[in-house]
Structure formats: structure tokens, C-alpha cells
Design a protein around this motif. Sequence first.
Motif, PDB file in Angstrom:
ATOM      1  N   ASN A 103     -36.400  24.107-117.024  1.00  0.00           N
ATOM      2  CA  ASN A 103     -37.493  25.121-116.096  1.00  0.00           C
ATOM      3  C   ASN A 103     -38.865  25.176-117.046  1.00  0.00           C
ATOM      4  O   ASN A 103     -38.724  25.236-118.047  1.00  0.00           O
ATOM      5  CB  ASN A 103     -36.869  26.485-115.780  1.00  0.00           C
ATOM      6  CG  ASN A 103     -35.782  26.673-114.828  1.00  0.00           C
ATOM      7  OD1 ASN A 103     -35.733  25.484-113.993  1.00  0.00           O
ATOM      8  ND2 ASN A 103     -35.067  27.445-114.915  1.00  0.00           N
ATOM      9  N   LEU A 104     -39.806  24.965-116.049  1.00  0.00           N
ATOM     10  CA  LEU A 104     -41.102  25.121-116.700  1.00  0.00           C
ATOM     11  C   LEU A 104     -41.642  26.796-116.998  1.00  0.00           C
ATOM     12  O   LEU A 104     -41.450  27.492-116.128  1.00  0.00           O
ATOM     13  CB  LEU A 104     -42.297  24.725-115.589  1.00  0.00           C
ATOM     14  CG  LEU A 104     -43.873  25.030-116.154  1.00  0.00           C
ATOM     15  CD1 LEU A 104     -44.120  24.257-117.525  1.00  0.00           C
ATOM     16  CD2 LEU A 104     -44.677  24.411-115.308  1.00  0.00           C
ATOM     17  N   ASP A 105     -41.789  27.112-117.975  1.00  0.00           N
ATOM     18  CA  ASP A 105     -42.209  28.380-118.384  1.00  0.00           C
ATOM     19  C   ASP A 105     -43.696  28.811-118.008  1.00  0.00           C
ATOM     20  O   ASP A 105     -44.686  27.954-118.718  1.00  0.00           O
ATOM     21  CB  ASP A 105     -41.722  28.534-119.920  1.00  0.00           C
ATOM     22  CG  ASP A 105     -41.953  30.263-120.410  1.00  0.00           C
ATOM     23  OD1 ASP A 105     -42.873  30.768-119.797  1.00  0.00           O
ATOM     24  OD2 ASP A 105     -41.539  30.561-121.332  1.00  0.00           O
ATOM     25  N   GLN A 106     -43.659  29.550-117.055  1.00  0.00           N
ATOM     26  CA  GLN A 106     -45.171  29.660-116.610  1.00  0.00           C
ATOM     27  C   GLN A 106     -46.206  30.455-117.525  1.00  0.00           C
ATOM     28  O   GLN A 106     -47.490  30.557-117.412  1.00  0.00           O
ATOM     29  CB  GLN A 106     -45.112  30.444-115.286  1.00  0.00           C
ATOM     30  CG  GLN A 106     -44.455  29.432-114.325  1.00  0.00           C
ATOM     31  CD  GLN A 106     -45.105  28.282-113.875  1.00  0.00           C
ATOM     32  OE1 GLN A 106     -46.291  28.130-114.020  1.00  0.00           O
ATOM     33  NE2 GLN A 106     -44.459  27.550-113.140  1.00  0.00           N
ATOM     34  N   ARG A 107     -45.604  31.197-118.658  1.00  0.00           N
ATOM     35  CA  ARG A 107     -46.523  31.865-119.490  1.00  0.00           C
ATOM     36  C   ARG A 107     -47.309  30.837-120.242  1.00  0.00           C
ATOM     37  O   ARG A 107     -46.963  30.011-121.025  1.00  0.00           O
ATOM     38  CB  ARG A 107     -45.681  32.755-120.437  1.00  0.00           C
ATOM     39  CG  ARG A 107     -44.750  33.743-119.715  1.00  0.00           C
ATOM     40  CD  ARG A 107     -43.732  34.462-120.818  1.00  0.00           C
ATOM     41  NE  ARG A 107     -42.885  33.508-121.256  1.00  0.00           N
ATOM     42  CZ  ARG A 107     -41.894  33.790-122.255  1.00  0.00           C
ATOM     43  NH1 ARG A 107     -42.075  34.953-122.822  1.00  0.00           N
ATOM     44  NH2 ARG A 107     -40.855  33.069-122.482  1.00  0.00           N
ATOM     45  N   LEU A 108     -48.642  31.349-120.445  1.00  0.00           N
ATOM     46  CA  LEU A 108     -49.596  30.264-120.977  1.00  0.00           C
ATOM     47  C   LEU A 108     -49.273  30.473-122.535  1.00  0.00           C
ATOM     48  O   LEU A 108     -49.818  29.440-122.970  1.00  0.00           O
ATOM     49  CB  LEU A 108     -50.981  30.826-120.494  1.00  0.00           C
ATOM     50  CG  LEU A 108     -51.545  31.049-119.362  1.00  0.00           C
ATOM     51  CD1 LEU A 108     -52.968  31.541-119.179  1.00  0.00           C
ATOM     52  CD2 LEU A 108     -51.469  29.665-118.571  1.00  0.00           C
ATOM     53  N   THR A 109     -48.967  31.458-122.978  1.00  0.00           N
ATOM     54  CA  THR A 109     -48.735  31.249-124.432  1.00  0.00           C
ATOM     55  C   THR A 109     -47.441  30.515-124.871  1.00  0.00           C
ATOM     56  O   THR A 109     -47.256  30.148-126.038  1.00  0.00           O
ATOM     57  CB  THR A 109     -48.447  33.004-125.000  1.00  0.00           C
ATOM     58  OG1 THR A 109     -47.397  33.271-124.438  1.00  0.00           O
ATOM     59  CG2 THR A 109     -49.301  33.830-124.793  1.00  0.00           C
ATOM     60  N   GLN A 110     -46.696  29.993-123.926  1.00  0.00           N
ATOM     61  CA  GLN A 110     -45.295  29.291-124.008  1.00  0.00           C
ATOM     62  C   GLN A 110     -45.833  27.629-123.805  1.00  0.00           C
ATOM     63  O   GLN A 110     -44.984  26.853-124.536  1.00  0.00           O
ATOM     64  CB  GLN A 110     -44.247  29.652-123.448  1.00  0.00           C
ATOM     65  CG  GLN A 110     -43.748  31.186-123.439  1.00  0.00           C
ATOM     66  CD  GLN A 110     -43.262  31.191-125.020  1.00  0.00           C
ATOM     67  OE1 GLN A 110     -42.400  30.556-125.182  1.00  0.00           O
ATOM     68  NE2 GLN A 110     -43.937  32.327-125.499  1.00  0.00           N
ATOM     69  N   THR A 111     -46.568  27.360-123.159  1.00  0.00           N
ATOM     70  CA  THR A 111     -46.895  25.868-122.755  1.00  0.00           C
ATOM     71  C   THR A 111     -48.516  25.730-122.829  1.00  0.00           C
ATOM     72  O   THR A 111     -49.139  26.181-121.763  1.00  0.00           O
ATOM     73  CB  THR A 111     -46.426  25.717-121.332  1.00  0.00           C
ATOM     74  OG1 THR A 111     -45.319  26.074-121.318  1.00  0.00           O
ATOM     75  CG2 THR A 111     -46.407  24.163-121.054  1.00  0.00           C
ATOM     76  N   PRO A 112     -48.866  25.353-124.014  1.00  0.00           N
ATOM     77  CA  PRO A 112     -50.654  24.982-123.998  1.00  0.00           C
ATOM     78  C   PRO A 112     -50.879  23.960-122.909  1.00  0.00           C
ATOM     79  O   PRO A 112     -52.006  24.107-122.507  1.00  0.00           O
ATOM     80  CB  PRO A 112     -50.497  24.288-125.259  1.00  0.00           C
ATOM     81  CG  PRO A 112     -49.339  25.049-126.185  1.00  0.00           C
ATOM     82  CD  PRO A 112     -48.143  25.082-125.242  1.00  0.00           C
ATOM     83  N   ALA A 113     -50.033  23.204-122.496  1.00  0.00           N
ATOM     84  CA  ALA A 113     -50.398  22.437-121.256  1.00  0.00           C
ATOM     85  C   ALA A 113     -51.077  23.076-120.251  1.00  0.00           C
ATOM     86  O   ALA A 113     -51.907  22.777-119.426  1.00  0.00           O
ATOM     87  CB  ALA A 113     -49.493  21.294-120.950  1.00  0.00           C
TER      88      ALA A 113
END
Length: 207
Positions: A103-113
Motif C-alpha cells: 500500500n502507498l503510504d500517503q504521509r509525505l514524510t514516508q515517501t519523498p516521491a
Amino acid sequence: MRLIRLLLATALTFSVVPAHADSKDVARLTQLLENSKTLSARFSQLSLDGSGTQLQETAGDMILQRPGQFYWHTDAPQEQLMVSDGKKVSLWDPDLQQVTIKNLDQRLTQTPALLLSGDVSKIGQSFDITAKEAGGVIDFVLKPKTKDSLFDSLRLSFRNGLINDMQLIDSVGQRTNILFTGVKANETVAANKFQFQVPKGADVIQE
């Protein structure tokens, strides 16, 4: 390869030293990011350890589209492909004939992309942000407000309104520098670009 692993890895835990953000800097970064509904570019990536010794150098192509869709392909000989449809992320390793889906982690701190492709309307809630401008270049330094972030700090640099390069620094001082060239914004992208089809015979790992 390291950037793809970083984008998909489990979060690291470390202490964050907060900075004092200027609301104008937050608003400016938000506007710059939101101005590009789609982005495509060639990238070159260099990873260095805490002493500055080179660990890895790769290159490839990326395509991003809001909200949360991206295609990140690293060239051979360390070929890998990461594709997100906004809900699921698929990491394809052709050498291993293996795809990892999570699942895509929507938190900006978790996925720099997601800083380049996700919902950044509340970016100031996730980061302390400071900016410095010189000529046509503006640098933003982002420090996560929580301790469960993948990186200790992130620098985003824009040239004439478009992303130019980024640098991630982790808790042990390891740096990942990514330079973007041939950047194009707001061009039409085929919908199937963000749909990954599992190759026949590939091993599938669901996380």
C-alpha cells in the motif's frame, strides 16, 4: 537503486531538530509543487556515505502525476522499476524476477516521491520549511516534525519554477543526491503508465 529502496523502505527512527518555518516559505513551496500536475524528467542519482565516499551512482527516467502516481525507472545494470497508481506501489526487480507490492503510504514524510506528486496542501503540518533564493534558483530545506520519517532532512531546489535537484540525508549522515534534467511539466501522460502488469512467471511479494 538506493533511492527506490529508500522510497519503499520501512521508516527509520531518529531525533529531529525543529527549525522555525516562515509561512511565506511554506506557501511558496506549496505553490511551486502544485503548479506541476505532471512532471517528467531524466534523473541521475549519487549516494554518499557520512564521510563523503561514493556508494552508488545510477540514472533513469521518472514520470509523476498528481495525486500520488509515479513511474520511476532505473537503468541497467542495476535496473529496477517502481510504479504507483496512487493506492498501491509495485517494485519490480528484473534480475530477481520479483515484484513487491504494498500500500502507498500517503504521509509525505514516508515517501519523498509524494512531495512531487502527492497532496501538498498541508505540507507545513509535516515539515519545518526554510527557503533561500539566489537568482533563478530557490532552495527549500524540509525537516520532518515527527520522528518516524525516512529522512533527517530534505532539500528541494527549483530553477525557474521547475524542480532541478533534491538531496536526502538520513540519520547516519548518508546522502542521496538526485539531479533532474530535461524536466517537462503539465504534459499529458497515458493513464496506463501508472498501471504495473506483473510479468508472467514473476515471484510476487505482498506487503
